[in-house]
Write a protein that holds these residues in place. Structure first.
Motif, PDB file in Angstrom:
ATOM      1  N   PRO A  78       1.196  -1.864  -0.176  1.00 11.62           N
ATOM      2  CA  PRO A  78      -0.273   0.139  -0.255  1.00 11.62           C
ATOM      3  C   PRO A  78       0.287   1.206   0.432  1.00 11.62           C
ATOM      4  O   PRO A  78       0.608   2.332  -0.339  1.00 11.62           O
ATOM      5  CB  PRO A  78      -1.094  -0.334   0.952  1.00 11.62           C
ATOM      6  CG  PRO A  78      -0.025  -1.044   2.181  1.00 11.62           C
ATOM      7  CD  PRO A  78       0.254  -2.005   1.247  1.00 11.62           C
ATOM      8  N   GLU A  79       2.510   1.402   0.240  1.00  8.91           N
ATOM      9  CA  GLU A  79       2.529   2.106   0.609  1.00  8.91           C
ATOM     10  C   GLU A  79       3.475   2.261  -0.920  1.00  8.91           C
ATOM     11  O   GLU A  79       4.389   3.961  -1.087  1.00  8.91           O
ATOM     12  CB  GLU A  79       4.123   2.646   1.495  1.00  8.91           C
ATOM     13  CG  GLU A  79       4.995   0.958   1.000  1.00  8.91           C
ATOM     14  CD  GLU A  79       4.831  -0.652   1.835  1.00  8.91           C
ATOM     15  OE1 GLU A  79       5.596  -1.033   1.614  1.00  8.91           O
ATOM     16  OE2 GLU A  79       3.325   0.083   1.888  1.00  8.91           O
ATOM     17  N   PHE A  80       3.685   2.375  -2.127  1.00  9.60           N
ATOM     18  CA  PHE A  80       4.127   1.965  -3.140  1.00  9.60           C
ATOM     19  C   PHE A  80       2.872   2.562  -4.114  1.00  9.60           C
ATOM     20  O   PHE A  80       1.557   2.019  -4.053  1.00  9.60           O
ATOM     21  CB  PHE A  80       4.904   0.686  -3.988  1.00  9.60           C
ATOM     22  CG  PHE A  80       5.883   1.309  -2.585  1.00  9.60           C
ATOM     23  CD1 PHE A  80       7.266   1.582  -3.414  1.00  9.60           C
ATOM     24  CD2 PHE A  80       5.963  -0.453  -2.166  1.00  9.60           C
ATOM     25  CE1 PHE A  80       7.918   1.604  -2.103  1.00  9.60           C
ATOM     26  CE2 PHE A  80       7.092  -0.156  -0.996  1.00  9.60           C
ATOM     27  CZ  PHE A  80       8.397   0.670  -1.338  1.00  9.60           C
ATOM     28  N   ILE A  81       3.059   2.918  -5.661  1.00  7.69           N
ATOM     29  CA  ILE A  81       2.356   2.132  -6.439  1.00  7.69           C
ATOM     30  C   ILE A  81       2.926   1.430  -7.664  1.00  7.69           C
ATOM     31  O   ILE A  81       4.484   1.748  -7.729  1.00  7.69           O
ATOM     32  CB  ILE A  81       1.616   3.518  -7.091  1.00  7.69           C
ATOM     33  CG1 ILE A  81       3.071   4.106  -8.065  1.00  7.69           C
ATOM     34  CG2 ILE A  81       0.801   4.616  -6.307  1.00  7.69           C
ATOM     35  CD1 ILE A  81       2.475   5.511  -8.417  1.00  7.69           C
ATOM     36  N   LEU A  82       2.646   0.741  -8.271  1.00  2.00           N
ATOM     37  CA  LEU A  82       2.749  -0.209  -8.837  1.00  2.00           C
ATOM     38  C   LEU A  82       3.485  -0.101 -10.927  1.00  2.00           C
ATOM     39  O   LEU A  82       1.613   0.662 -11.741  1.00  2.00           O
ATOM     40  CB  LEU A  82       1.982  -1.752  -9.039  1.00  2.00           C
ATOM     41  CG  LEU A  82       1.956  -1.892  -7.595  1.00  2.00           C
ATOM     42  CD1 LEU A  82       1.520  -3.278  -7.746  1.00  2.00           C
ATOM     43  CD2 LEU A  82       3.646  -1.572  -6.395  1.00  2.00           C
ATOM     44  N   LYS A  83       3.957   0.239 -11.317  1.00  2.00           N
ATOM     45  CA  LYS A  83       4.320   0.106 -12.520  1.00  2.00           C
ATOM     46  C   LYS A  83       4.421  -1.002 -13.416  1.00  2.00           C
ATOM     47  O   LYS A  83       5.523  -2.044 -13.187  1.00  2.00           O
ATOM     48  CB  LYS A  83       5.685   1.552 -13.158  1.00  2.00           C
ATOM     49  CG  LYS A  83       6.148   1.294 -14.271  1.00  2.00           C
ATOM     50  CD  LYS A  83       7.546   1.766 -14.712  1.00  2.00           C
ATOM     51  CE  LYS A  83       7.482   2.016 -16.486  1.00  2.00           C
ATOM     52  NZ  LYS A  83       8.071   0.977 -16.516  1.00  2.00           N
ATOM     53  N   ILE A  84       2.855  -1.401 -14.217  1.00  2.00           N
ATOM     54  CA  ILE A  84       3.384  -2.486 -15.030  1.00  2.00           C
ATOM     55  C   ILE A  84       3.207  -1.977 -16.537  1.00  2.00           C
ATOM     56  O   ILE A  84       3.582  -1.337 -17.373  1.00  2.00           O
ATOM     57  CB  ILE A  84       1.348  -2.437 -14.846  1.00  2.00           C
ATOM     58  CG1 ILE A  84       1.190  -2.757 -13.019  1.00  2.00           C
ATOM     59  CG2 ILE A  84       1.500  -4.069 -15.753  1.00  2.00           C
ATOM     60  CD1 ILE A  84       1.310  -3.569 -12.578  1.00  2.00           C
ATOM     61  N   ASP A  85       4.674  -2.572 -16.665  1.00  2.00           N
ATOM     62  CA  ASP A  85       5.150  -2.502 -18.437  1.00  2.00           C
ATOM     63  C   ASP A  85       4.494  -3.274 -18.783  1.00  2.00           C
ATOM     64  O   ASP A  85       3.884  -4.075 -19.005  1.00  2.00           O
ATOM     65  CB  ASP A  85       6.754  -2.887 -18.394  1.00  2.00           C
ATOM     66  CG  ASP A  85       8.054  -2.348 -17.820  1.00  2.00           C
ATOM     67  OD1 ASP A  85       7.655  -0.931 -17.448  1.00  2.00           O
ATOM     68  OD2 ASP A  85       8.730  -2.987 -16.988  1.00  2.00           O
ATOM     69  N   LYS A  86       4.643  -3.082 -20.578  1.00  2.00           N
ATOM     70  CA  LYS A  86       3.756  -4.365 -21.582  1.00  2.00           C
ATOM     71  C   LYS A  86       4.768  -5.268 -21.396  1.00  2.00           C
ATOM     72  O   LYS A  86       3.954  -6.113 -21.768  1.00  2.00           O
ATOM     73  CB  LYS A  86       4.320  -3.893 -22.697  1.00  2.00           C
ATOM     74  CG  LYS A  86       3.818  -2.062 -23.145  1.00  2.00           C
ATOM     75  CD  LYS A  86       4.755  -1.468 -23.956  1.00  2.00           C
ATOM     76  CE  LYS A  86       3.811  -0.258 -24.303  1.00  2.00           C
ATOM     77  NZ  LYS A  86       4.709   0.750 -26.076  1.00  2.00           N
ATOM     78  N   GLU A  99       6.277  -7.021 -16.423  1.00  2.00           N
ATOM     79  CA  GLU A  99       7.311  -6.762 -15.186  1.00  2.00           C
ATOM     80  C   GLU A  99       6.694  -5.237 -14.881  1.00  2.00           C
ATOM     81  O   GLU A  99       5.918  -4.460 -15.051  1.00  2.00           O
ATOM     82  CB  GLU A  99       8.756  -6.060 -16.287  1.00  2.00           C
ATOM     83  CG  GLU A  99       8.894  -7.296 -16.814  1.00  2.00           C
ATOM     84  CD  GLU A  99      10.840  -7.766 -16.966  1.00  2.00           C
ATOM     85  OE1 GLU A  99      10.847  -5.808 -16.695  1.00  2.00           O
ATOM     86  OE2 GLU A  99      11.091  -7.524 -18.602  1.00  2.00           O
ATOM     87  N   ILE A 100       6.891  -6.208 -13.159  1.00  2.00           N
ATOM     88  CA  ILE A 100       6.307  -4.703 -12.514  1.00  2.00           C
ATOM     89  C   ILE A 100       7.486  -4.049 -11.862  1.00  2.00           C
ATOM     90  O   ILE A 100       8.502  -4.666 -11.311  1.00  2.00           O
ATOM     91  CB  ILE A 100       5.468  -5.671 -11.440  1.00  2.00           C
ATOM     92  CG1 ILE A 100       3.993  -6.287 -12.247  1.00  2.00           C
ATOM     93  CG2 ILE A 100       5.425  -4.532 -10.252  1.00  2.00           C
ATOM     94  CD1 ILE A 100       3.631  -6.930 -11.381  1.00  2.00           C
ATOM     95  N   SER A 101       7.538  -3.331 -11.243  1.00  2.00           N
ATOM     96  CA  SER A 101       8.514  -2.109 -10.229  1.00  2.00           C
ATOM     97  C   SER A 101       7.765  -1.556  -8.961  1.00  2.00           C
ATOM     98  O   SER A 101       6.313  -0.615  -9.422  1.00  2.00           O
ATOM     99  CB  SER A 101       9.539  -1.489 -10.899  1.00  2.00           C
ATOM    100  OG  SER A 101       8.936  -0.302 -11.609  1.00  2.00           O
ATOM    101  N   LYS A 102       8.274  -0.947  -8.202  1.00  2.00           N
ATOM    102  CA  LYS A 102       7.492  -0.468  -7.124  1.00  2.00           C
ATOM    103  C   LYS A 102       7.839   1.219  -7.350  1.00  2.00           C
ATOM    104  O   LYS A 102       9.204   1.484  -6.702  1.00  2.00           O
ATOM    105  CB  LYS A 102       7.349  -1.777  -5.363  1.00  2.00           C
ATOM    106  CG  LYS A 102       8.635  -1.446  -5.240  1.00  2.00           C
ATOM    107  CD  LYS A 102       8.476  -2.539  -3.976  1.00  2.00           C
ATOM    108  CE  LYS A 102       9.543  -2.521  -3.121  1.00  2.00           C
ATOM    109  NZ  LYS A 102       9.698  -3.710  -2.174  1.00  2.00           N
ATOM    110  N   TRP A 103       7.137   2.342  -6.776  1.00  2.00           N
ATOM    111  CA  TRP A 103       7.702   3.507  -7.082  1.00  2.00           C
ATOM    112  C   TRP A 103       6.788   4.222  -5.073  1.00  2.00           C
ATOM    113  O   TRP A 103       5.452   3.779  -5.806  1.00  2.00           O
ATOM    114  CB  TRP A 103       7.208   3.639  -7.912  1.00  2.00           C
ATOM    115  CG  TRP A 103       7.759   3.848  -9.061  1.00  2.00           C
ATOM    116  CD1 TRP A 103       8.161   2.867  -9.699  1.00  2.00           C
ATOM    117  CD2 TRP A 103       8.509   4.810 -10.261  1.00  2.00           C
ATOM    118  NE1 TRP A 103       8.327   2.399 -11.552  1.00  2.00           N
ATOM    119  CE2 TRP A 103       9.159   3.649 -11.218  1.00  2.00           C
ATOM    120  CE3 TRP A 103       8.496   6.108 -10.339  1.00  2.00           C
ATOM    121  CZ2 TRP A 103       9.054   3.824 -12.354  1.00  2.00           C
ATOM    122  CZ3 TRP A 103       9.154   6.528 -11.892  1.00  2.00           C
ATOM    123  CH2 TRP A 103       9.919   5.977 -12.545  1.00  2.00           C
TER     124      TRP A 103
END
Length: 191
Positions: free
Chosen positions: A135-143, A146-150
């Motif tokens: 909950p403390e992040f937002i997630l970037k979802i690539d095409k 792949e997921i990264s947390k920001w």
């Protein structure tokens, strides 16, 4: 720094601006700062190139009185992609700066522009999601899924780098105008 994560770490997530803005509004606000700062930077580039190719003079307060070249202003406004705008400025400055020692400085700024454009595009155009498991992040979802947390600081760091570049470009413009005014730069300019 954004961190890649596994799908299992994310478990489940909800994609969309509503989820992100409801749960991480500070990240959305920081993305807005990036957008605004980039707009100012692009305005600075457009003003610079149209001012250099327009007419100008020094004011009594050591500021500049600039009458921009309307053709260049229009071309910059109508150029739709960031990379194309940078290429237009780069092509024109390459010719204008032939007689100055500023071409090396411009080449460094140009490389930074491309890097910051990439950062800006990631922040503005990525697919963002929120997960109750992180909950403390937002997630970037690539095409490629792949997921990264920001978090907010990741976006603020991008904003700061763009803002620093904006300041450096402004200083550079002043240096170019000084050299034109002093007669060091003479190619393609009018005083």
């Amino acid at each position: 720094m954004p961190q890649p994560i596994s799908r299992s770490e994310a478990k489940s997530y909800s994609v969309g601006a509503k989820w992100v803005s409801d749960h991480r509004p500070e990240c959305v606000a920081a993305i807005g700062l990036i957008a605004i700062s980039w707009t100012r930077l692009e305005d600075e580039l457009a003003s610079m190139i149209s001012g250099i190719l327009g007419t100008f003079g020094k004011r009594p307060d050591n500021g500049w009185s600039i009458n921009p070249n309307w053709i260049i202003s229009t071309a910059m406004q109508e150029t739709e992609t960031i990379r194309a705008r940078i290429k237009v400025v780069d092509a024109i400055l390459g010719k204008v700066l032939e007689t100055s020692g500023l071409i090396g400085e411009w080449n460094i700024l140009s490389k930074r522009l491309y890097k910051r454009a990439r950062d800006r595009n990631i922040a503005i155009h990525s697919v963002w999601a929120w997960s109750e498991h992180l909950p403390e992040f937002i997630l970037k979802i690539d095409k490629s899924h792949e997921i990264s947390k920001w978090n907010e600081s990741d976006f603020i760091n991008i904003y700061k780098r763009i803002h620093e570049l904006e300041i450096d470009i402004h200083k550079f413009i002043k240096g170019v105008l000084e050299q034109i005014y002093e007669g060091i730069i003479t190619s393609y300019v009018t005083k």
